[in-house]
Each structure stands twice: as structure tokens, then as C-alpha cells.
Scaffold this active site. Sequence first.
Site, PDB file in Angstrom:
ATOM      1  N   CYS A 110      44.522  34.166  40.136  1.00  0.00           N
ATOM      2  CA  CYS A 110      44.417  32.951  40.956  1.00  0.00           C
ATOM      3  C   CYS A 110      43.440  31.965  40.330  1.00  0.00           C
ATOM      4  CB  CYS A 110      43.976  33.312  42.366  1.00  0.00           C
ATOM      5  SG  CYS A 110      45.083  34.462  43.217  1.00  0.00           S
ATOM      6  N   TYR A 159      48.245  43.319  39.077  1.00  0.00           N
ATOM      7  CA  TYR A 159      49.078  42.698  38.044  1.00  0.00           C
ATOM      8  C   TYR A 159      50.261  43.617  37.703  1.00  0.00           C
ATOM      9  CZ  TYR A 159      44.702  40.088  37.398  1.00  0.00           C
ATOM     10  OH  TYR A 159      43.559  39.353  37.589  1.00  0.00           O
ATOM     11  N   LYS A 177      45.683  28.869  26.706  1.00  0.00           N
ATOM     12  CA  LYS A 177      44.956  28.714  25.444  1.00  0.00           C
ATOM     13  C   LYS A 177      43.504  29.144  25.651  1.00  0.00           C
ATOM     14  CE  LYS A 177      42.545  25.704  27.340  1.00  0.00           C
ATOM     15  NZ  LYS A 177      41.088  25.998  27.491  1.00  0.00           N
ATOM     16  N   LEU A 219      44.367  34.292  32.833  1.00  0.00           N
ATOM     17  CA  LEU A 219      43.215  35.183  32.949  1.00  0.00           C
ATOM     18  C   LEU A 219      42.134  34.813  31.930  1.00  0.00           C
ATOM     19  CD1 LEU A 219      45.246  38.510  33.215  1.00  0.00           C
ATOM     20  CD2 LEU A 219      44.116  37.291  35.098  1.00  0.00           C
ATOM     21  N   ALA A 254      45.613  27.480  37.205  1.00  0.00           N
ATOM     22  CA  ALA A 254      46.919  27.836  37.778  1.00  0.00           C
ATOM     23  C   ALA A 254      47.141  27.111  39.093  1.00  0.00           C
ATOM     24  CB  ALA A 254      47.005  29.346  37.982  1.00  0.00           C
TER      25      ALA A 254
END
Length: 331
Positions: A12, A59, A98, A75, A16
Site C-alpha cells: 500500500c 503477498y 524504479k 515495495l 501506488a
Amino acid sequence: MNRKLKWGILGCASIAKRAVIPGVHLSELNEVAAIASRDLDKAKQTAEELHIPNAYGSYEALLEDPSIDVVYIPLPNHLHKEWTIRAAQAGKHILCEKPLALTEAEAVEMAEAAERAGVYLSEAFMYRYHPRYDAIKDLIDSGAIGELRGIRSAFTFNSSGNTGNVRFRKDWGGGSIYDVGCYPINAARLLLGKEPDAVTVNALFSPDHGDVDMMASGLIEFGDVSLSFDCGMWAASRNPLEVLGTEGIIEVPSAFVTPSPGSGNFFISTGGERKEIHVQDINAYTEQADHLARAIHDRTPLRFDTQDAIHNMKVIDACLMSAREHIRVAL
């Protein structure tokens, strides 16, 4: 028309929630179908806020969902390799934030895992999907500003007071070069269409911030043309890019962030006249997702493949080595 691809979000993270998920929501080729967190309540809350149908408390559970086509990985940097490889092994296509990895060697491992699994792996440099970069490259290639003499760029912001910031964890891939310095490096490679010969970087490593590079400035040599850049997490916010030629200058005031209509425009100065170049207002996050979807549906190559990400990591590796050892690093 091909069906919409179903996306699953691992974590989260702020990027995102505020950018990538809203961008995918605008897509005609993709939809966000699930989000996962190690905290199920957090996943459920985020899913409710962002109108995502499914929430998972791990996950692994999301990767086991057979309906998920694409996994987005925002992440912390040190987790990119593990979860990219696990997503590939689960047969999911991947958009990974990235920088793709912590090192060039890690990026190679991730690319090989995706190739073995027959899935696409794309690095999330959304800025380059905005049409202004094609326009800028066309101007450079057409000789509109004469012979190229140099590129100057920066990406800075100030988060120094946030002591719990994951960007201050050296072992997690913290630091300004990983976080924002990667953008000017990537942009110079994109606009010049080649790889650099050497790098020299100086950095401020702060013991109060996990000994990560809180500020860095450097010179990236591309033969006779160089990128001069600075990046930082302890300075006023800015993200300009300037391309200097013998006959003119291209200026991009907000090179990597386009938060409002019109902010994607840029300027060209030639013959004593400065002209604003208007480009189509698009959501670069949507276009990034759509480009991946079109490649998946049509089984066509990505415009920016894993080799591009590997090359970018090679330059980042050299920048960090140069800054730590106070040396010029040949590539």
C-alpha cells in the site's frame, strides 16, 4: 477487443495509492482487481478507499490468485528482486518500481527469471511515456537546437525531518541516487540514445539519516556530451531538465512530475526567441500501464525492455561507487 488485464498491487505504498492505481483506473485496457498487504486491515482499508474489489493479507495470497494477470511492485527497493522473481514464477507479468533493483547483477537475475517464465517485466519510469519526450527527442534529432553540447537536470525534495522514512535505510536501498537521481540518468540515456563512458559523483552522506546519500551531484560522460545532474532528499523541491545545443536550448521546468494540466509543456529557445511547445495532456501512469497491456495482448516487445533497466542499474552502481570512493568510474 481484448479483455481488460487484471492487476494486483503488492503493498500500500504512497506512489501506488496516489498515482499508479488512479492511473490504472483510467485505463481502457487494465483494471485493478486486488491489493495485498502484510496487514489485512490495511489492505481492506486501501481497497475500500480506492474501489479495489479484493484485498489480501499476504503477498503470497495475491500471487496465488489465478485471475491476476499483472503485478505492480511498489515495495522498498531491497524487496524488488525477491517479489519480482516470485511473481514471475507465479506466471504474472510485472511492473516494478524504479530503480528495478539494488545492483546491475540483481537486475540481470530478475530479467532472467522473467524470461524463463515467459512474462513481461517493465521498470516504472512513468515520465518517459509522456508524449513530450518523443517531441523533445525529435527536436534534438532534427537539429532544431544545433549540435548537442550537454544536458543538465535535477530532482530534489526535502524529507530530512521524517526520521522513519524507508529511504534512509541503507540496507533497504535508501538514498537520493536510487530514489530520484535515477531519473536524470535515465532521461539522458533516453534522449541521447546511447550509454555513458564514465561517471564522477560527489555526495553528502548523512550519519543522521542512515549514512545514505541525502544529496549528490555528478557528471555522466557520453563521449563529447555530458549530463550534469544533482539529486537530493534534503533540498528544496525541483525537477528541471535542460538540453543545450549550439543553436538553442530546450527547457523542461517539470521534467519528471506532471501534476496539473499544461505542466507537460516545455520551451525551446532559438534565434533569440523562446517558444512554448504545447503537448497533449495525458496521464503518464495510464499510458505506462496501457503500453504494457498492449505488449501483453499482442505479444510484441516492450519499448523499454529489461536490458534498458539493466543498463540504468549499471550507471547507478557506478555513481554510488564513485561517490563512496571519490573516484571517476569508467563504464
